[in-house]
Design a protein around this motif. Structure first.
Motif, PDB file in Angstrom:
ATOM      1  N   LEU A  95       0.793  -1.189   0.058  1.00  0.00           N
ATOM      2  CA  LEU A  95       0.026  -0.043  -0.098  1.00  0.00           C
ATOM      3  C   LEU A  95       0.782   1.236  -0.077  1.00  0.00           C
ATOM      4  CD1 LEU A  95      -2.666  -1.144   2.558  1.00  0.00           C
ATOM      5  CD2 LEU A  95      -2.939  -1.096   0.035  1.00  0.00           C
ATOM      6  N   GLY A  96       2.132   1.354   0.453  1.00  0.00           N
ATOM      7  CA  GLY A  96       2.938   2.329   0.571  1.00  0.00           C
ATOM      8  C   GLY A  96       2.627   3.103   1.620  1.00  0.00           C
ATOM      9  N   ILE A  97       2.670   4.396   1.821  1.00  0.00           N
ATOM     10  CA  ILE A  97       2.826   5.156   2.946  1.00  0.00           C
ATOM     11  C   ILE A  97       1.310   5.877   3.182  1.00  0.00           C
ATOM     12  CG2 ILE A  97       3.839   7.358   2.369  1.00  0.00           C
ATOM     13  CD1 ILE A  97       5.405   6.938   5.217  1.00  0.00           C
ATOM     14  N   PHE A  98       0.819   6.012   4.525  1.00  0.00           N
ATOM     15  CA  PHE A  98      -0.484   6.561   4.993  1.00  0.00           C
ATOM     16  C   PHE A  98      -0.245   7.617   5.903  1.00  0.00           C
ATOM     17  CE2 PHE A  98      -3.761   7.030   8.186  1.00  0.00           C
ATOM     18  CZ  PHE A  98      -4.781   7.484   7.232  1.00  0.00           C
ATOM     19  N   HIS A  99      -0.722   8.874   5.924  1.00  0.00           N
ATOM     20  CA  HIS A  99      -0.292   9.786   6.718  1.00  0.00           C
ATOM     21  C   HIS A  99      -1.780  10.406   7.284  1.00  0.00           C
ATOM     22  CE1 HIS A  99       0.348  14.067   7.938  1.00  0.00           C
ATOM     23  NE2 HIS A  99       0.977  13.637   8.934  1.00  0.00           N
ATOM     24  N   ALA A 100      -1.578  10.450   8.607  1.00  0.00           N
ATOM     25  CA  ALA A 100      -2.852  11.036   9.152  1.00  0.00           C
ATOM     26  C   ALA A 100      -2.561  11.987  10.425  1.00  0.00           C
ATOM     27  CB  ALA A 100      -3.862  10.218   9.815  1.00  0.00           C
ATOM     28  N   VAL A 101      -3.341  13.118  10.389  1.00  0.00           N
ATOM     29  CA  VAL A 101      -3.071  13.936  11.552  1.00  0.00           C
ATOM     30  C   VAL A 101      -3.897  13.504  12.576  1.00  0.00           C
ATOM     31  CG1 VAL A 101      -3.204  16.602  12.531  1.00  0.00           C
ATOM     32  CG2 VAL A 101      -2.539  16.111   9.893  1.00  0.00           C
ATOM     33  N   THR A 102      -3.350  13.552  13.923  1.00  0.00           N
ATOM     34  CA  THR A 102      -4.140  12.973  15.091  1.00  0.00           C
ATOM     35  C   THR A 102      -4.343  13.973  16.089  1.00  0.00           C
ATOM     36  OG1 THR A 102      -2.217  12.184  16.148  1.00  0.00           O
ATOM     37  CG2 THR A 102      -3.663  10.746  14.695  1.00  0.00           C
ATOM     38  N   GLY A 103      -5.586  14.073  16.798  1.00  0.00           N
ATOM     39  CA  GLY A 103      -6.055  15.059  17.763  1.00  0.00           C
ATOM     40  C   GLY A 103      -5.470  14.716  19.188  1.00  0.00           C
ATOM     41  N   ILE A 104      -5.450  15.073  20.325  1.00  0.00           N
ATOM     42  CA  ILE A 104      -5.199  15.007  21.431  1.00  0.00           C
ATOM     43  C   ILE A 104      -5.500  13.711  22.269  1.00  0.00           C
ATOM     44  CG2 ILE A 104      -4.718  17.250  22.113  1.00  0.00           C
ATOM     45  CD1 ILE A 104      -7.307  17.230  23.949  1.00  0.00           C
ATOM     46  N   HIS A 105      -6.696  13.252  21.556  1.00  0.00           N
ATOM     47  CA  HIS A 105      -7.233  11.667  22.136  1.00  0.00           C
ATOM     48  C   HIS A 105      -6.802  10.717  21.022  1.00  0.00           C
ATOM     49  CE1 HIS A 105      -9.420  13.711  25.128  1.00  0.00           C
ATOM     50  NE2 HIS A 105      -9.948  14.441  24.445  1.00  0.00           N
ATOM     51  N   GLY A 106      -6.127  11.010  20.140  1.00  0.00           N
ATOM     52  CA  GLY A 106      -5.684   9.878  19.164  1.00  0.00           C
ATOM     53  C   GLY A 106      -6.634   9.625  17.781  1.00  0.00           C
ATOM     54  N   ASP A 107      -7.635  10.548  17.863  1.00  0.00           N
ATOM     55  CA  ASP A 107      -8.599  10.423  16.860  1.00  0.00           C
ATOM     56  C   ASP A 107      -7.940  10.872  15.531  1.00  0.00           C
ATOM     57  OD1 ASP A 107     -10.588   9.620  18.324  1.00  0.00           O
ATOM     58  OD2 ASP A 107     -11.177  11.477  18.913  1.00  0.00           O
ATOM     59  N   ILE A 108      -8.467  10.539  14.170  1.00  0.00           N
ATOM     60  CA  ILE A 108      -7.706  10.972  12.989  1.00  0.00           C
ATOM     61  C   ILE A 108      -8.596  12.359  12.696  1.00  0.00           C
ATOM     62  CG2 ILE A 108      -7.591  10.641  10.412  1.00  0.00           C
ATOM     63  CD1 ILE A 108      -6.916   7.522  11.282  1.00  0.00           C
ATOM     64  N   LEU A 109      -7.802  13.330  12.476  1.00  0.00           N
ATOM     65  CA  LEU A 109      -8.434  14.487  11.782  1.00  0.00           C
ATOM     66  C   LEU A 109      -8.366  14.682  10.579  1.00  0.00           C
ATOM     67  CD1 LEU A 109      -6.993  16.673  14.555  1.00  0.00           C
ATOM     68  CD2 LEU A 109      -9.069  15.610  14.687  1.00  0.00           C
ATOM     69  N   ILE A 110      -9.545  14.616   9.668  1.00  0.00           N
ATOM     70  CA  ILE A 110      -9.569  14.646   8.140  1.00  0.00           C
ATOM     71  C   ILE A 110      -9.850  16.174   7.742  1.00  0.00           C
ATOM     72  CG2 ILE A 110     -10.485  14.056   6.220  1.00  0.00           C
ATOM     73  CD1 ILE A 110     -11.330  11.348   7.724  1.00  0.00           C
ATOM     74  N   PRO A 111      -8.927  16.768   7.199  1.00  0.00           N
ATOM     75  CA  PRO A 111      -9.285  18.315   6.518  1.00  0.00           C
ATOM     76  C   PRO A 111     -10.337  18.188   5.576  1.00  0.00           C
ATOM     77  CG  PRO A 111      -6.918  17.629   6.221  1.00  0.00           C
ATOM     78  CD  PRO A 111      -7.572  16.358   6.472  1.00  0.00           C
ATOM     79  N   GLU A 112     -11.270  19.340   5.891  1.00  0.00           N
ATOM     80  CA  GLU A 112     -12.615  19.389   5.003  1.00  0.00           C
ATOM     81  C   GLU A 112     -12.435  19.532   3.764  1.00  0.00           C
ATOM     82  OE1 GLU A 112     -14.006  23.879   4.953  1.00  0.00           O
ATOM     83  OE2 GLU A 112     -13.176  23.314   6.926  1.00  0.00           O
ATOM     84  N   PRO A 140      -7.481   0.450   5.016  1.00  0.00           N
ATOM     85  CA  PRO A 140      -6.585  -0.645   4.317  1.00  0.00           C
ATOM     86  C   PRO A 140      -5.229  -0.933   5.053  1.00  0.00           C
ATOM     87  CG  PRO A 140      -7.573   1.105   2.821  1.00  0.00           C
ATOM     88  CD  PRO A 140      -7.592   1.358   4.067  1.00  0.00           C
ATOM     89  N   TRP A 141      -4.651   0.316   5.426  1.00  0.00           N
ATOM     90  CA  TRP A 141      -3.400  -0.165   6.243  1.00  0.00           C
ATOM     91  C   TRP A 141      -3.705  -0.994   7.564  1.00  0.00           C
ATOM     92  CZ3 TRP A 141      -4.572   3.781   2.968  1.00  0.00           C
ATOM     93  CH2 TRP A 141      -3.548   4.029   1.977  1.00  0.00           C
ATOM     94  N   ASP A 142      -4.523  -0.430   8.210  1.00  0.00           N
ATOM     95  CA  ASP A 142      -4.964  -1.005   9.615  1.00  0.00           C
ATOM     96  C   ASP A 142      -5.235  -2.407   9.224  1.00  0.00           C
ATOM     97  OD1 ASP A 142      -4.648   1.264  11.094  1.00  0.00           O
ATOM     98  OD2 ASP A 142      -6.671   1.806  10.993  1.00  0.00           O
ATOM     99  N   ASP A 143      -6.017  -2.813   8.088  1.00  0.00           N
ATOM    100  CA  ASP A 143      -6.302  -4.230   8.116  1.00  0.00           C
ATOM    101  C   ASP A 143      -5.075  -5.084   7.694  1.00  0.00           C
ATOM    102  OD1 ASP A 143      -8.959  -3.553   8.163  1.00  0.00           O
ATOM    103  OD2 ASP A 143      -9.541  -3.554   5.976  1.00  0.00           O
ATOM    104  N   GLU A 144      -4.240  -4.380   6.867  1.00  0.00           N
ATOM    105  CA  GLU A 144      -3.015  -5.342   6.579  1.00  0.00           C
ATOM    106  C   GLU A 144      -2.052  -5.241   7.721  1.00  0.00           C
ATOM    107  OE1 GLU A 144       0.665  -4.923   3.449  1.00  0.00           O
ATOM    108  OE2 GLU A 144      -1.226  -4.375   2.539  1.00  0.00           O
ATOM    109  N   LEU A 145      -1.890  -4.121   8.752  1.00  0.00           N
ATOM    110  CA  LEU A 145      -0.867  -4.297   9.675  1.00  0.00           C
ATOM    111  C   LEU A 145      -1.346  -5.139  10.890  1.00  0.00           C
ATOM    112  CD1 LEU A 145       0.497  -0.855   9.418  1.00  0.00           C
ATOM    113  CD2 LEU A 145       1.477  -2.854   8.850  1.00  0.00           C
ATOM    114  N   GLU A 146      -2.767  -5.181  11.201  1.00  0.00           N
ATOM    115  CA  GLU A 146      -3.354  -5.834  12.241  1.00  0.00           C
ATOM    116  C   GLU A 146      -2.799  -7.270  12.668  1.00  0.00           C
ATOM    117  OE1 GLU A 146      -5.287  -5.507  15.829  1.00  0.00           O
ATOM    118  OE2 GLU A 146      -5.253  -3.968  14.162  1.00  0.00           O
ATOM    119  N   PRO A 147      -2.585  -8.206  11.818  1.00  0.00           N
ATOM    120  CA  PRO A 147      -1.881  -9.228  12.124  1.00  0.00           C
ATOM    121  C   PRO A 147      -0.838  -9.024  12.881  1.00  0.00           C
ATOM    122  CG  PRO A 147      -2.925  -9.693   9.981  1.00  0.00           C
ATOM    123  CD  PRO A 147      -3.036  -8.016  10.455  1.00  0.00           C
ATOM    124  N   PHE A 148       0.145  -7.940  12.122  1.00  0.00           N
ATOM    125  CA  PHE A 148       1.472  -7.782  12.706  1.00  0.00           C
ATOM    126  C   PHE A 148       1.664  -6.976  13.997  1.00  0.00           C
ATOM    127  CE2 PHE A 148       1.572  -8.402   8.100  1.00  0.00           C
ATOM    128  CZ  PHE A 148       2.598  -9.299   8.040  1.00  0.00           C
TER     129      PHE A 148
END
Length: 164
Positions: A95-112, A140-148
């Motif tokens: 899949l390559g690389i995925f980047h997300a900005v996260t808030g203080i509680h770890g939630d992913i913040l998606i720009p509008e 998709p990244w979570d699904d692939e990485l979960e077993p690892f």
């Protein structure tokens, strides 16, 4: 301003392990020795975790130093600090690389603007909205990485204590 985070190397071939350490050391400017344990989800590979502290932007530098290495699966997180949001990078060979900005509680913040673009593509029939949102959240990244993500036998255990 400094922040801290964790590098999770979920799987790396043994021959790549020293190169990972050298890349991390190059970013952090100090010698790094990772504790490698076998990765049961992919026999013949190794895993490691490393807590780091550095300037804001260190997570992106670590992800850039490690991205594109065939057969390497990793995640880098950075905690939010007074001058910057948190970050999460996930990388897999497929899949390559995925980047997300996260808030203080770890939630992913998606720009509008990214949400608007997903809606527009969905409305024009280019994609399915549910699939677009899943990609924005890194599913998709979570699904692939979960077993690892499971450390397996011999992994160090970190106890967290609740403070009331």
């Amino acid at each position: 301003m400094t922040t801290r985070g964790v590098l999770y190397v979920h799987s790396a071939p043994r021959a790549l392990c020293p190169h990972v350490e050298w890349a991390v050391a190059g970013v952090l400017g100090t010698r790094v020795n990772l504790d490698w344990i076998r990765q049961p989800a992919a026999p013949g590979t190794w895993r490691s975790e490393f807590s780091w502290q550095g300037q804001v932007g260190t997570a992106s530098k670590l992800a850039s130093a490690l991205r594109g290495w065939h057969l390497l699966r990793f995640e880098v997180t950075a905690e939010p600090c007074p001058t910057a949001e948190g970050e999460r990078y996930s990388c897999t060979p497929d899949l390559g690389i995925f980047h997300a900005v996260t808030g203080i509680h770890g939630d992913i913040l998606i720009p509008e603007d990214r949400l608007r673009a997903a809606l527009t593509r969905s409305q024009h029939g280019e994609t399915d909205l549910e699939a677009e949102l899943a990609k924005l959240l890194g599913k998709p990244w979570d699904d692939e990485l979960e077993p690892f993500r499971y450390a397996g036998e011999g992994a160090p255990v970190r106890w967290l204590h609740q403070v009331v």
